[in-house]
Design a protein around this motif. Structure first.
Motif, PDB file in Angstrom:
ATOM      1  N   VAL A 188       0.832  -1.200   0.000  1.00 50.47           N
ATOM      2  CA  VAL A 188       0.000   0.000   0.000  1.00 50.47           C
ATOM      3  C   VAL A 188       0.870   1.255   0.000  1.00 50.47           C
ATOM      4  O   VAL A 188       0.641   2.186  -0.789  1.00 50.47           O
ATOM      5  CB  VAL A 188      -0.947   0.004   1.221  1.00 50.47           C
ATOM      6  CG1 VAL A 188      -1.617   1.361   1.377  1.00 50.47           C
ATOM      7  CG2 VAL A 188      -2.006  -1.078   1.075  1.00 50.47           C
ATOM      8  N   VAL A 189       1.882   1.279   0.860  1.00 49.80           N
ATOM      9  CA  VAL A 189       2.776   2.441   0.929  1.00 49.80           C
ATOM     10  C   VAL A 189       3.525   2.616  -0.388  1.00 49.80           C
ATOM     11  O   VAL A 189       3.677   3.732  -0.890  1.00 49.80           O
ATOM     12  CB  VAL A 189       3.764   2.298   2.106  1.00 49.80           C
ATOM     13  CG1 VAL A 189       4.772   3.438   2.099  1.00 49.80           C
ATOM     14  CG2 VAL A 189       3.014   2.267   3.428  1.00 49.80           C
ATOM     15  N   ALA A 190       3.991   1.488  -0.977  1.00 48.86           N
ATOM     16  CA  ALA A 190       4.713   1.558  -2.247  1.00 48.86           C
ATOM     17  C   ALA A 190       3.810   2.037  -3.384  1.00 48.86           C
ATOM     18  O   ALA A 190       4.272   2.696  -4.321  1.00 48.86           O
ATOM     19  CB  ALA A 190       5.301   0.192  -2.586  1.00 48.86           C
ATOM     20  N   THR A 191       2.524   1.710  -3.309  1.00 51.62           N
ATOM     21  CA  THR A 191       1.570   2.181  -4.318  1.00 51.62           C
ATOM     22  C   THR A 191       1.353   3.686  -4.209  1.00 51.62           C
ATOM     23  O   THR A 191       1.294   4.394  -5.220  1.00 51.62           O
ATOM     24  CB  THR A 191       0.231   1.442  -4.156  1.00 51.62           C
ATOM     25  OG1 THR A 191       0.434   0.043  -4.426  1.00 51.62           O
ATOM     26  CG2 THR A 191      -0.814   1.970  -5.118  1.00 51.62           C
ATOM     27  N   LEU A 192       1.255   4.174  -2.996  1.00 47.23           N
ATOM     28  CA  LEU A 192       1.033   5.604  -2.783  1.00 47.23           C
ATOM     29  C   LEU A 192       2.293   6.424  -3.041  1.00 47.23           C
ATOM     30  O   LEU A 192       2.209   7.587  -3.433  1.00 47.23           O
ATOM     31  CB  LEU A 192       0.537   5.841  -1.352  1.00 47.23           C
ATOM     32  CG  LEU A 192      -0.812   5.196  -0.988  1.00 47.23           C
ATOM     33  CD1 LEU A 192      -1.132   5.423   0.478  1.00 47.23           C
ATOM     34  CD2 LEU A 192      -1.930   5.738  -1.872  1.00 47.23           C
ATOM     35  N   TYR A 193       3.463   5.805  -2.843  1.00 43.92           N
ATOM     36  CA  TYR A 193       4.746   6.490  -3.059  1.00 43.92           C
ATOM     37  C   TYR A 193       5.628   5.632  -3.970  1.00 43.92           C
ATOM     38  O   TYR A 193       6.578   4.998  -3.517  1.00 43.92           O
ATOM     39  CB  TYR A 193       5.446   6.748  -1.724  1.00 43.92           C
ATOM     40  CG  TYR A 193       4.623   7.557  -0.753  1.00 43.92           C
ATOM     41  CD1 TYR A 193       4.580   8.946  -0.849  1.00 43.92           C
ATOM     42  CD2 TYR A 193       3.878   6.933   0.244  1.00 43.92           C
ATOM     43  CE1 TYR A 193       3.806   9.695   0.036  1.00 43.92           C
ATOM     44  CE2 TYR A 193       3.108   7.667   1.127  1.00 43.92           C
ATOM     45  CZ  TYR A 193       3.072   9.048   1.021  1.00 43.92           C
ATOM     46  OH  TYR A 193       2.309   9.791   1.893  1.00 43.92           O
ATOM     47  N   PRO A 194       5.304   5.592  -5.265  1.00 46.27           N
ATOM     48  CA  PRO A 194       5.963   4.646  -6.178  1.00 46.27           C
ATOM     49  C   PRO A 194       7.457   4.871  -6.353  1.00 46.27           C
ATOM     50  O   PRO A 194       8.196   3.906  -6.559  1.00 46.27           O
ATOM     51  CB  PRO A 194       5.218   4.852  -7.501  1.00 46.27           C
ATOM     52  CG  PRO A 194       4.633   6.225  -7.407  1.00 46.27           C
ATOM     53  CD  PRO A 194       4.310   6.426  -5.958  1.00 46.27           C
ATOM     54  N   VAL A 195       7.903   6.100  -6.293  1.00 46.73           N
ATOM     55  CA  VAL A 195       9.332   6.369  -6.485  1.00 46.73           C
ATOM     56  C   VAL A 195      10.088   6.224  -5.173  1.00 46.73           C
ATOM     57  O   VAL A 195      11.076   5.478  -5.078  1.00 46.73           O
ATOM     58  CB  VAL A 195       9.561   7.784  -7.059  1.00 46.73           C
ATOM     59  CG1 VAL A 195      11.059   8.053  -7.221  1.00 46.73           C
ATOM     60  CG2 VAL A 195       8.850   7.939  -8.394  1.00 46.73           C
ATOM     61  N   GLU A 196       9.615   6.911  -4.138  1.00 45.60           N
ATOM     62  CA  GLU A 196      10.330   6.948  -2.871  1.00 45.60           C
ATOM     63  C   GLU A 196      10.435   5.588  -2.187  1.00 45.60           C
ATOM     64  O   GLU A 196      11.424   5.286  -1.521  1.00 45.60           O
ATOM     65  CB  GLU A 196       9.654   7.931  -1.908  1.00 45.60           C
ATOM     66  CG  GLU A 196       9.620   9.372  -2.406  1.00 45.60           C
ATOM     67  CD  GLU A 196       8.379   9.658  -3.245  1.00 45.60           C
ATOM     68  OE1 GLU A 196       7.758   8.693  -3.724  1.00 45.60           O
ATOM     69  OE2 GLU A 196       8.039  10.848  -3.405  1.00 45.60           O
ATOM     70  N   VAL A 197       9.402   4.746  -2.350  1.00 52.45           N
ATOM     71  CA  VAL A 197       9.361   3.470  -1.628  1.00 52.45           C
ATOM     72  C   VAL A 197       9.572   2.275  -2.549  1.00 52.45           C
ATOM     73  O   VAL A 197      10.453   1.442  -2.327  1.00 52.45           O
ATOM     74  CB  VAL A 197       8.022   3.309  -0.869  1.00 52.45           C
ATOM     75  CG1 VAL A 197       7.960   1.944  -0.178  1.00 52.45           C
ATOM     76  CG2 VAL A 197       7.865   4.429   0.158  1.00 52.45           C
ATOM     77  N   SER A 198       8.757   2.177  -3.625  1.00 50.80           N
ATOM     78  CA  SER A 198       8.771   0.944  -4.415  1.00 50.80           C
ATOM     79  C   SER A 198      10.051   0.731  -5.212  1.00 50.80           C
ATOM     80  O   SER A 198      10.347  -0.389  -5.623  1.00 50.80           O
ATOM     81  CB  SER A 198       7.556   0.882  -5.342  1.00 50.80           C
ATOM     82  OG  SER A 198       7.611   1.897  -6.317  1.00 50.80           O
ATOM     83  N   LEU A 199      10.833   1.792  -5.448  1.00 49.60           N
ATOM     84  CA  LEU A 199      12.126   1.610  -6.101  1.00 49.60           C
ATOM     85  C   LEU A 199      12.996   0.650  -5.295  1.00 49.60           C
ATOM     86  O   LEU A 199      13.726  -0.174  -5.858  1.00 49.60           O
ATOM     87  CB  LEU A 199      12.834   2.960  -6.257  1.00 49.60           C
ATOM     88  CG  LEU A 199      14.243   2.923  -6.861  1.00 49.60           C
ATOM     89  CD1 LEU A 199      14.214   2.367  -8.274  1.00 49.60           C
ATOM     90  CD2 LEU A 199      14.884   4.307  -6.829  1.00 49.60           C
TER      91      LEU A 199
END
Length: 261
Positions: free
Chosen positions: A32-43
């Motif tokens: 969920v966090v990676a979806t909301l913050y695709p660059v900052e987290v999901s990278l």
């Protein structure tokens, strides 16, 4: 059928009750966090971590490597789109990645003679062309008003695939991956997030699964676990059950297509 008394216990039931909720909450929250913050987290969580897992920790099958690689490709497109690179094409590229994932699973079902579920996969593949995706600037949403029957059809099909293709510990793990985006969507009161959350939880979940491969192998010898898995699989494998599941998937897709048109 193997009874609980016939198997040596490899992992206690208490350990399982701790392990699975912990894993489920962890990859649901991170997804969920990676979806909301695709660059900052999901990278880090959905690109670098899975790549490191494949390179150094992974004990995946060939199918697992193909699945994980295609999912990393889809997530990389989301990150690039969030940075403003190719955001106009993210819709069709992401849809292609979804279709490739359905196709590879349907072909595997056909190869292993699970013909009803293979047919369900191809129905999903054909009907996926009617999904309308929208880009918010950070993540994709499904814009069809009638997408929920398609999501339910996908869930039934994939749950059947997991039951037919995987053994006990992996079966439960992938069921949690299927429930994760549904659980998150219920929390949001909005199922339009389902596709991006499904991709995020599946990618992270497979990476975690390969990291805990040894732990999962121990779970394979948990007596009660093996017993209940074999009991469920024996029911699902019956031709009558497969026919019923195919009918459910077909009906849900029919409802989706009627609403679209």
């Amino acid at each position: 059928m193997i009874s609980p008394s016939d198997q040596a216990k490899g992992t206690s039931s208490k350990e399982l009750l701790i392990y699975y909720p912990f894993i489920f909450i962890t990859f649901t929250f991170i997804s969920v966090v990676a979806t909301l913050y695709p660059v900052e987290v999901s990278l880090f969580t959905h690109v670098l971590f899975p790549i490191l897992v494949m390179a150094f920790l992974g004990m995946l099958t060939r199918f697992g490597y193909i699945k994980l690689t295609s999912l990393i490709g889809g997530r990389s497109m989301v990150i690039l789109a969030a940075l403003g690179w190719g955001d106009a094409s993210i819709h069709w590229v992401y849809l292609v990645f979804l279709q490739l994932n359905i196709l590879e699973a349907a072909l595997l079902d056909g190869y292993r003679k699970n013909y009803f579920n293979a047919a369900s996969g191809f129905l999903l593949l054909g009907s996926s062309f009617y999904l309308v995706l929208g880009w918010t600037g950070s993540y994709l949403v499904i814009e069809n008003e009638s997408y929920i029957p398609w999501v339910l059809a996908y869930t039934v099909w994939n749950a059947n695939f997991v039951t037919l293709q995987l053994s006990g510990a992996y079966f439960t793990h992938h069921y949690l991956l299927l429930l994760s985006p549904l659980f998150a969507c219920l929390a949001f009161f909005d199922f339009s997030y389902w596709l991006i959350l499904r991709e995020a939880s599946l990618l992270l979940g497979i990476a975690i699964l390969s990291s805990f491969k040894v732990k999962l192998q121990h779970m394979e010898h948990q007596a009660e676990f093996v017993y209940w898995f074999e009991k469920i699989r024996s029911i699902v494998q019956k031709p009558r059950t497969q026919t019923l599941l195919f009918s459910i998937v077909s009906l849900l897709i029919f409802i989706h297509l009627i609403a679209v048109n």
